[in-house]
Enzyme design. Structure first.
Site, PDB file in Angstrom:
ATOM      1  N   SER A 233      -0.885  19.778  71.309  1.00  0.00           N
ATOM      2  CA  SER A 233      -2.110  19.901  70.517  1.00  0.00           C
ATOM      3  C   SER A 233      -3.127  18.907  71.073  1.00  0.00           C
ATOM      4  CB  SER A 233      -1.783  19.533  69.059  1.00  0.00           C
ATOM      5  OG  SER A 233      -2.968  19.373  68.295  1.00  0.00           O
TER       6      SER A 233
ATOM      7  N   TYR B  72       2.624  14.810  62.336  1.00  0.00           N
ATOM      8  CA  TYR B  72       2.222  15.835  63.297  1.00  0.00           C
ATOM      9  C   TYR B  72       1.766  15.185  64.601  1.00  0.00           C
ATOM     10  CZ  TYR B  72      -0.228  20.074  64.950  1.00  0.00           C
ATOM     11  OH  TYR B  72      -0.649  21.167  65.670  1.00  0.00           O
TER      12      TYR B  72
HETATM   13  P1  NAD Z   1       1.417  29.451  62.470  1.00  0.00           P
HETATM   14  O1  NAD Z   1       1.688  28.830  61.164  1.00  0.00           O
HETATM   15  O2  NAD Z   1       0.828  30.815  62.517  1.00  0.00           O
HETATM   16  O3  NAD Z   1       2.715  29.452  63.375  1.00  0.00           O
HETATM   17  C1  NAD Z   1       3.793  28.578  63.192  1.00  0.00           C
HETATM   18  C2  NAD Z   1       5.040  29.311  63.615  1.00  0.00           C
HETATM   19  O4  NAD Z   1       6.149  28.427  63.484  1.00  0.00           O
HETATM   20  C3  NAD Z   1       5.312  30.536  62.732  1.00  0.00           C
HETATM   21  O5  NAD Z   1       5.705  31.613  63.547  1.00  0.00           O
HETATM   22  C4  NAD Z   1       6.476  30.073  61.863  1.00  0.00           C
HETATM   23  O6  NAD Z   1       7.316  31.147  61.513  1.00  0.00           O
HETATM   24  C5  NAD Z   1       7.168  29.110  62.801  1.00  0.00           C
HETATM   25  N1  NAD Z   1       8.030  28.182  62.099  1.00  0.00           N
HETATM   26  C6  NAD Z   1       7.693  27.267  61.142  1.00  0.00           C
HETATM   27  N2  NAD Z   1       8.790  26.630  60.720  1.00  0.00           N
HETATM   28  C7  NAD Z   1       9.837  27.125  61.430  1.00  0.00           C
HETATM   29  C8  NAD Z   1      11.229  26.866  61.444  1.00  0.00           C
HETATM   30  N3  NAD Z   1      11.796  25.964  60.626  1.00  0.00           N
HETATM   31  N4  NAD Z   1      12.013  27.592  62.298  1.00  0.00           N
HETATM   32  C9  NAD Z   1      11.455  28.531  63.109  1.00  0.00           C
HETATM   33  N5  NAD Z   1      10.150  28.816  63.138  1.00  0.00           N
HETATM   34  C10 NAD Z   1       9.349  28.111  62.311  1.00  0.00           C
HETATM   35  O7  NAD Z   1       0.448  28.423  63.225  1.00  0.00           O
HETATM   36  P2  NAD Z   1       0.018  28.338  64.769  1.00  0.00           P
HETATM   37  O8  NAD Z   1      -1.328  27.756  64.791  1.00  0.00           O
HETATM   38  O9  NAD Z   1       0.267  29.607  65.466  1.00  0.00           O
HETATM   39  O10 NAD Z   1       1.016  27.218  65.302  1.00  0.00           O
HETATM   40  C11 NAD Z   1       1.838  27.386  66.449  1.00  0.00           C
HETATM   41  C12 NAD Z   1       1.927  26.079  67.213  1.00  0.00           C
HETATM   42  O11 NAD Z   1       0.631  25.739  67.711  1.00  0.00           O
HETATM   43  C13 NAD Z   1       2.396  24.903  66.369  1.00  0.00           C
HETATM   44  O12 NAD Z   1       3.281  24.100  67.102  1.00  0.00           O
HETATM   45  C14 NAD Z   1       1.101  24.155  66.104  1.00  0.00           C
HETATM   46  O13 NAD Z   1       1.329  22.782  65.872  1.00  0.00           O
HETATM   47  C15 NAD Z   1       0.379  24.393  67.412  1.00  0.00           C
HETATM   48  N6  NAD Z   1      -1.066  24.147  67.337  1.00  0.00           N
HETATM   49  C16 NAD Z   1      -1.845  24.877  66.509  1.00  0.00           C
HETATM   50  C17 NAD Z   1      -3.214  24.621  66.455  1.00  0.00           C
HETATM   51  C18 NAD Z   1      -4.134  25.390  65.568  1.00  0.00           C
HETATM   52  O14 NAD Z   1      -5.292  24.980  65.415  1.00  0.00           O
HETATM   53  N7  NAD Z   1      -3.728  26.510  64.984  1.00  0.00           N
HETATM   54  C19 NAD Z   1      -3.758  23.610  67.249  1.00  0.00           C
HETATM   55  C20 NAD Z   1      -2.919  22.882  68.082  1.00  0.00           C
HETATM   56  C21 NAD Z   1      -1.571  23.162  68.118  1.00  0.00           C
END
Ligand code: NAD
Length: 261
Positions: free
Chosen positions: A143, A156
């Protein structure tokens, strides 16, 4: 030599891929020809239906395997059950927003387990498979918060900085092999994880939803636009390509200029 991206004959495992960025990456890798293995902890009919839809649209083999990434043995079992792993995308992640004195211990533990330790467990199982196949790509989803900090997101930010460290170590341990490991550092992407932190951030800062988006989230992002899951899919696909064979142990920011400031 001209490079094109053809990931056919490769199997990609994407943790946390029933929504958001993980799903966007799964679609992109499948469109580049990779067989994909989707994952979440939920095991609902719609999770399996997503895999069926990807297979139908792209012609690759797509499967869903349930595994809870908060549990080390389930992370390891996920890779074993997949049976093959040429591409590993460590994407599963959760968020919680609170000042450190009020930060619930169980939330700290869950975030460190899902956002950081899961990648250690899956990598440990995937590397022997990659070595046997003579090729591998690991893409860790960190991130902008793996490179910088903000208040109220201690667990986080600690986990995402940790993922960058794990990425560098994995790259050094595989440097002489045709295996790479890199981290993508997205800025804000409007997925569930962001939607879900808007109410708590509204509370912490005493702001409206619109003001949190404009003055807290996109305030950090000079482009003033959210990054998209399609852009992250394209970035991950590039890191899996032959053109990226000498890119290892580094971070790729997809953050509209956030970390340039
Ligand atoms: P999201 O909530 O749509 O996706 C999170 C995913 O993680 C989901 O598919 C969920 O089912 C899965 N998950 C959560 N707990 C779990 C567990 N215990 N076992 C298995 N799967 C699990 O959000 P996103 O934005 O798509 O996030 C995906 C990644 O991207 C994360 O690591 C997040 O930190 C990172 N990220 C997101 C952003 C943003 O702005 N959306 C920015 C930087 C990094």
């Amino acid at each position: 030599m001209a490079y094109s991206i053809d990931l056919s004959q490769k199997t990609a495992l994407i943790t946390g891929s029933n929504s958001g960025i993980g799903l966007g990456i799964a679609w992109a890798l499948a469109r580049a020809g990779a067989d994909v293995v989707l994952n979440s902890f939920t095991d609902r009919d719609e999770d399996h239906a997503i895999a069926e839809e990807i297979a139908k649209e792209t012609g690759v083999t797509a499967r869903y395997i349930q595994a809870d990434m908060s549990k080390g043995d389930e992370c390891r079992q996920f890779v074993t059950e997949a049976g093959r792993c040429d591409i590993l995308v460590n994407n599963a992640g959760i968020q919680h927003v609170a000042p450190i004195p009020d930060f619930p211990v169980e939330k700290w533990d869950a975030i460190i387990a899902i956002n950081l330790s899961s990648a250690f467990h899956t990598t440990a199982m995937a590397l022997p498979m990659m070595r046997k196949a003579g090729w591998g790509r690991i893409v860790n989803i960190s991130s902008a918060h793996g490179l910088t900090a903000s208040p109220f997101k201690s667990a986080y930010i600690a986990a995402k900085h940790g993922i960058v460290g794990l990425t560098k170590t994995t790259a050094l341990e595989t440097a002489k092999e045709p295996i790479t490991c890199n981290a993508i550092c997205p800025g804000y992407v409007l997925t569930d994880i962001v939607e879900n932190q808007i109410p708590d951030t509204m509370k912490e800062y005493g702001m409206s939803r619109e003001d949190v988006i404009k003055n807290v989230m996109l305030e950090r992002q000079p482009s003033k636009e959210f990054a998209t899951v399609e852009q992250l899919g394209g970035t991950a696909t590039f890191l899996c390509s032959d053109a990226a064979a000498q890119i290892t142990g580094t971070t790729v920011s997809v953050d509209g200029g956030w970390t340039a400031m």
